[in-house]
Design an enzyme around this catalytic site. Structure first.
Site, PDB file in Angstrom:
ATOM      1  N   ILE A 262       0.821  -1.214   0.000  1.00 52.19           N
ATOM      2  CA  ILE A 262       0.000   0.000   0.000  1.00 52.19           C
ATOM      3  C   ILE A 262       0.861   1.272   0.000  1.00 52.19           C
ATOM      4  O   ILE A 262       0.483   2.287  -0.589  1.00 52.19           O
ATOM      5  CB  ILE A 262      -1.024  -0.010   1.174  1.00 52.19           C
ATOM      6  CG1 ILE A 262      -2.170   0.929   0.858  1.00 52.19           C
ATOM      7  CG2 ILE A 262      -0.386   0.328   2.502  1.00 52.19           C
ATOM      8  CD1 ILE A 262      -2.982   0.566  -0.355  1.00 52.19           C
TER       9      ILE A 262
ATOM     10  N   SER B 152      12.052   0.828   6.450  1.00 52.37           N
ATOM     11  CA  SER B 152      11.519  -0.461   6.030  1.00 52.37           C
ATOM     12  C   SER B 152      12.686  -1.433   5.999  1.00 52.37           C
ATOM     13  O   SER B 152      13.775  -1.072   5.553  1.00 52.37           O
ATOM     14  CB  SER B 152      10.893  -0.317   4.632  1.00 52.37           C
ATOM     15  OG  SER B 152       9.880  -1.255   4.424  1.00 52.37           O
ATOM     16  N   ARG B 153      12.447  -2.651   6.491  1.00 51.11           N
ATOM     17  CA  ARG B 153      13.564  -3.584   6.632  1.00 51.11           C
ATOM     18  C   ARG B 153      14.058  -4.089   5.287  1.00 51.11           C
ATOM     19  O   ARG B 153      15.236  -4.333   5.089  1.00 51.11           O
ATOM     20  CB  ARG B 153      13.152  -4.761   7.521  1.00 51.11           C
ATOM     21  CG  ARG B 153      12.763  -4.339   8.925  1.00 51.11           C
ATOM     22  CD  ARG B 153      11.931  -5.404   9.591  1.00 51.11           C
ATOM     23  NE  ARG B 153      10.789  -5.783   8.746  1.00 51.11           N
ATOM     24  CZ  ARG B 153       9.930  -6.738   9.037  1.00 51.11           C
ATOM     25  NH1 ARG B 153      10.066  -7.437  10.143  1.00 51.11           N
ATOM     26  NH2 ARG B 153       8.933  -7.017   8.235  1.00 51.11           N
TER      27      ARG B 153
ATOM     28  N   LYS C 138      -5.364   1.826   7.881  1.00 47.30           N
ATOM     29  CA  LYS C 138      -6.447   1.104   8.516  1.00 47.30           C
ATOM     30  C   LYS C 138      -6.070  -0.375   8.633  1.00 47.30           C
ATOM     31  O   LYS C 138      -5.261  -0.836   7.829  1.00 47.30           O
ATOM     32  CB  LYS C 138      -7.785   1.251   7.774  1.00 47.30           C
ATOM     33  CG  LYS C 138      -7.746   1.124   6.267  1.00 47.30           C
ATOM     34  CD  LYS C 138      -7.533  -0.172   5.558  1.00 47.30           C
ATOM     35  CE  LYS C 138      -7.967  -1.492   5.983  1.00 47.30           C
ATOM     36  NZ  LYS C 138      -7.779  -2.528   4.925  1.00 47.30           N
TER      37      LYS C 138
ATOM     38  N   ASP D  74      -9.932  -7.528   6.729  1.00 46.88           N
ATOM     39  CA  ASP D  74      -8.958  -6.497   6.330  1.00 46.88           C
ATOM     40  C   ASP D  74      -9.541  -5.643   5.186  1.00 46.88           C
ATOM     41  O   ASP D  74      -9.568  -4.413   5.299  1.00 46.88           O
ATOM     42  CB  ASP D  74      -7.613  -7.125   5.950  1.00 46.88           C
ATOM     43  CG  ASP D  74      -6.592  -6.063   5.594  1.00 46.88           C
ATOM     44  OD1 ASP D  74      -6.059  -5.417   6.509  1.00 46.88           O
ATOM     45  OD2 ASP D  74      -6.355  -5.846   4.385  1.00 46.88           O
TER      46      ASP D  74
HETATM   47  P1  NAP Z   1       2.452  -5.399   3.124  1.00 49.51           P
HETATM   48  O1  NAP Z   1       2.555  -5.428   1.645  1.00 49.51           O
HETATM   49  O2  NAP Z   1       2.725  -6.648   3.888  1.00 49.51           O
HETATM   50  O3  NAP Z   1       3.370  -4.205   3.627  1.00 49.51           O
HETATM   51  C1  NAP Z   1       3.594  -3.917   4.976  1.00 49.51           C
HETATM   52  C2  NAP Z   1       5.067  -3.677   5.185  1.00 49.51           C
HETATM   53  O4  NAP Z   1       5.302  -3.479   6.568  1.00 49.51           O
HETATM   54  C3  NAP Z   1       5.917  -4.848   4.775  1.00 49.51           C
HETATM   55  O5  NAP Z   1       6.308  -4.753   3.415  1.00 49.51           O
HETATM   56  C4  NAP Z   1       7.085  -4.792   5.721  1.00 49.51           C
HETATM   57  O6  NAP Z   1       8.136  -4.026   5.141  1.00 49.51           O
HETATM   58  C5  NAP Z   1       6.555  -4.058   6.934  1.00 49.51           C
HETATM   59  N1  NAP Z   1       6.341  -5.024   8.005  1.00 49.51           N
HETATM   60  C6  NAP Z   1       5.653  -6.190   7.953  1.00 49.51           C
HETATM   61  N2  NAP Z   1       5.705  -6.827   9.131  1.00 49.51           N
HETATM   62  C7  NAP Z   1       6.443  -6.052   9.943  1.00 49.51           C
HETATM   63  C8  NAP Z   1       6.872  -6.194  11.279  1.00 49.51           C
HETATM   64  N3  NAP Z   1       6.549  -7.259  12.018  1.00 49.51           N
HETATM   65  N4  NAP Z   1       7.621  -5.220  11.813  1.00 49.51           N
HETATM   66  C9  NAP Z   1       7.957  -4.124  11.086  1.00 49.51           C
HETATM   67  N5  NAP Z   1       7.604  -3.964   9.782  1.00 49.51           N
HETATM   68  C10 NAP Z   1       6.845  -4.902   9.241  1.00 49.51           C
HETATM   69  O7  NAP Z   1       0.989  -4.955   3.575  1.00 49.51           O
HETATM   70  P2  NAP Z   1       0.043  -3.847   2.909  1.00 49.51           P
HETATM   71  O8  NAP Z   1      -0.933  -4.478   1.988  1.00 49.51           O
HETATM   72  O9  NAP Z   1       0.847  -2.731   2.390  1.00 49.51           O
HETATM   73  O10 NAP Z   1      -0.816  -3.457   4.181  1.00 49.51           O
HETATM   74  C11 NAP Z   1      -0.294  -2.673   5.222  1.00 49.51           C
HETATM   75  C12 NAP Z   1      -1.482  -1.991   5.903  1.00 49.51           C
HETATM   76  O11 NAP Z   1      -2.162  -1.213   4.901  1.00 49.51           O
HETATM   77  C13 NAP Z   1      -2.514  -2.989   6.449  1.00 49.51           C
HETATM   78  O12 NAP Z   1      -3.032  -2.527   7.658  1.00 49.51           O
HETATM   79  C14 NAP Z   1      -3.599  -2.997   5.393  1.00 49.51           C
HETATM   80  O13 NAP Z   1      -4.890  -3.230   5.955  1.00 49.51           O
HETATM   81  C15 NAP Z   1      -3.528  -1.576   4.867  1.00 49.51           C
HETATM   82  N6  NAP Z   1      -4.041  -1.471   3.499  1.00 49.51           N
HETATM   83  C16 NAP Z   1      -3.705  -2.374   2.526  1.00 49.51           C
HETATM   84  C17 NAP Z   1      -4.284  -2.281   1.260  1.00 49.51           C
HETATM   85  C18 NAP Z   1      -3.967  -3.249   0.149  1.00 49.51           C
HETATM   86  O14 NAP Z   1      -4.690  -3.270  -0.875  1.00 49.51           O
HETATM   87  N7  NAP Z   1      -2.911  -4.041   0.208  1.00 49.51           N
HETATM   88  C19 NAP Z   1      -5.181  -1.272   0.982  1.00 49.51           C
HETATM   89  C20 NAP Z   1      -5.438  -0.312   1.964  1.00 49.51           C
HETATM   90  C21 NAP Z   1      -4.881  -0.440   3.220  1.00 49.51           C
HETATM   91  P3  NAP Z   1       9.673  -4.433   5.441  1.00 49.51           P
HETATM   92  O15 NAP Z   1       9.743  -5.942   5.388  1.00 49.51           O
HETATM   93  O16 NAP Z   1      10.442  -3.764   4.348  1.00 49.51           O
HETATM   94  O17 NAP Z   1       9.951  -3.897   6.813  1.00 49.51           O
END
Ligand code: NAP
Length: 309
Positions: free
Chosen positions: A14, A36-37, A90, A168
């Site tokens: 996101i 970001s890691r 969110k 989610d």
């Molecule tokens: P994602 O692709 O998994 O990205 C989240 C990032 O956070 C990861 O790439 C990781 O980056 C970091 N992370 C993950 N676990 C972690 C941990 N334990 N400690 C520290 N950093 C951590 O997820 P996303 O889809 O972007 O979603 C993130 C949030 O946005 C969620 O709450 C989701 O509900 C919301 N969201 C998502 C979407 C969607 O369509 N995907 C839409 C709207 C809102 P590093 O490994 O580089 O640290």
């Protein structure tokens, strides 16, 4: 107001797809750092953790926390203790109670806390609220179905406690419903389909009712495979049927197109965040999250096939 120097924390899907382009497009902000890691942005100061960024990085005024909810509260508290304004993706947390501590932290630190609900900034949410405000609502049907493998690739956290599974995306529908319907509503029944190897539901069927006994039904499903996602809300009234389609970007009345707009949800979020910072306010509404907590508290759990990525 001076340019807001912003850091993105958690450069995942996101952050990449929405936050970064919205920040670049808004002259009120400058992306000053990323924590970001496993990901970095060329030309932008990079740190593996928020702690390192706050210690060694360039000064930032605000952070956008795009990490999963399970780690976000600790990050928000840390950022606010350093006087940074915070935007939370969110859902705002992993538990309802922790959000109250964040609210208190923000007030104590004198910073803005913005619990964002991007779907509320979809083009037709405000027009739908206005249209419904003068009609008698008889029934509401919410259908929110998408393919988890397409929209949440490799996101193992979504199946863990706190990850919320199909809620989610489903919480986006609830964030719209709580914004357009004129009265509060509450859950009376929830049926949850939970894969044997997961902690969170892959599908949910929910029944709510409002204070005037208007029924509100929601179907959430992560198994919409091979067909486009369905993100729709239908509202029967005494004066026609309102339909919000495409996540709120299109509005019909009795099938006739009334409004349609481009996807500018994150532009709207960043505009609101800048406004809140400018006015010294916070915006923390937990109502969509409360419905999810209720569903997880009240729901019947039905075991279904294991989920494999
Ligand atoms: P994602 O692709 O998994 O990205 C989240 C990032 O956070 C990861 O790439 C990781 O980056 C970091 N992370 C993950 N676990 C972690 C941990 N334990 N400690 C520290 N950093 C951590 O997820 P996303 O889809 O972007 O979603 C993130 C949030 O946005 C969620 O709450 C989701 O509900 C919301 N969201 C998502 C979407 C969607 O369509 N995907 C839409 C709207 C809102 P590093 O490994 O580089 O640290």
């Amino acid at each position: 107001m001076d340019t807001i120097r912003l850091a993105i924390v958690g450069y995942g899907k996101i952050a990449r797809d929405q936050h970064h382009p919205a920040i670049d497009a808004n002259p009120a902000y400058r992306l000053s750092a990323v924590a970001s890691r496993n990901a970095a942005v060329p030309g932008v100061a990079h740190f593996e953790t928020l702690e390192a960024l706050l210690k060694e990085g360039p000064t930032v005024d605000a952070v956008a926390l795009c990490t999963p909810a399970g780690v976000r509260t600790a990050q928000a508290r840390l950022a606010m203790s350093h006087g940074k304004h915070v935007m939370l993706e969110k859902p705002p947390g992993a538990t309802l109670a922790e959000i109250e501590t964040l609210r208190e932290d923000a007030a104590r630190s004198g910073v803005t806390l913005f619990a964002s609900w991007h779907s509320r900034h979809a083009h037709c949410v405000a027009p739908a609220r206005r249209w419904l405000s003068t009609r008698k609502i008889q029934r509401v049907d919410i259908v929110w179905k998408e393919d988890v493998r397409e929209w949440h690739p490799g996101q193992a956290w979504i199946w863990q406690p706190g990850g919320m599974g199909v809620f989610d995306p489903g919480i986006n529908a609830l964030s719209i419903a709580t914004a357009i319907l004129p009265r509060p509503f509450h859950l009376i029944d929830a049926q949850l389909q939970v894969p044997g190897n997961c902690q969170t539901p892959i599908a949910a069927s929910l029944d709510f009712v409002d204070g005037l006994k208007v029924p509100i039904h929601a179907e959430f499903d992560f198994r919409q495979v091979g067909t486009p996602p369905i993100w729709e809300i239908h509202v029967e009234t005494d004066d026609g049927r309102l339909t919000l389609e495409a996540g709120g970007s299109r509005m019909r009345v009795d099938g006739e197109l009334r409004e349609e707009g481009p996807d500018a949800e994150y532009a709207g979020l960043y505009e609101r965040f800048a406004g809140l910072i400018g006015r010294g306010q916070s915006d923390v509404d937990v109502s969509p999250f409360r419905h999810v907590a209720d569903a997880l508290m009240l729901g019947y759990r039905h075991p279904v096939d294991d989920f494999t990525e």
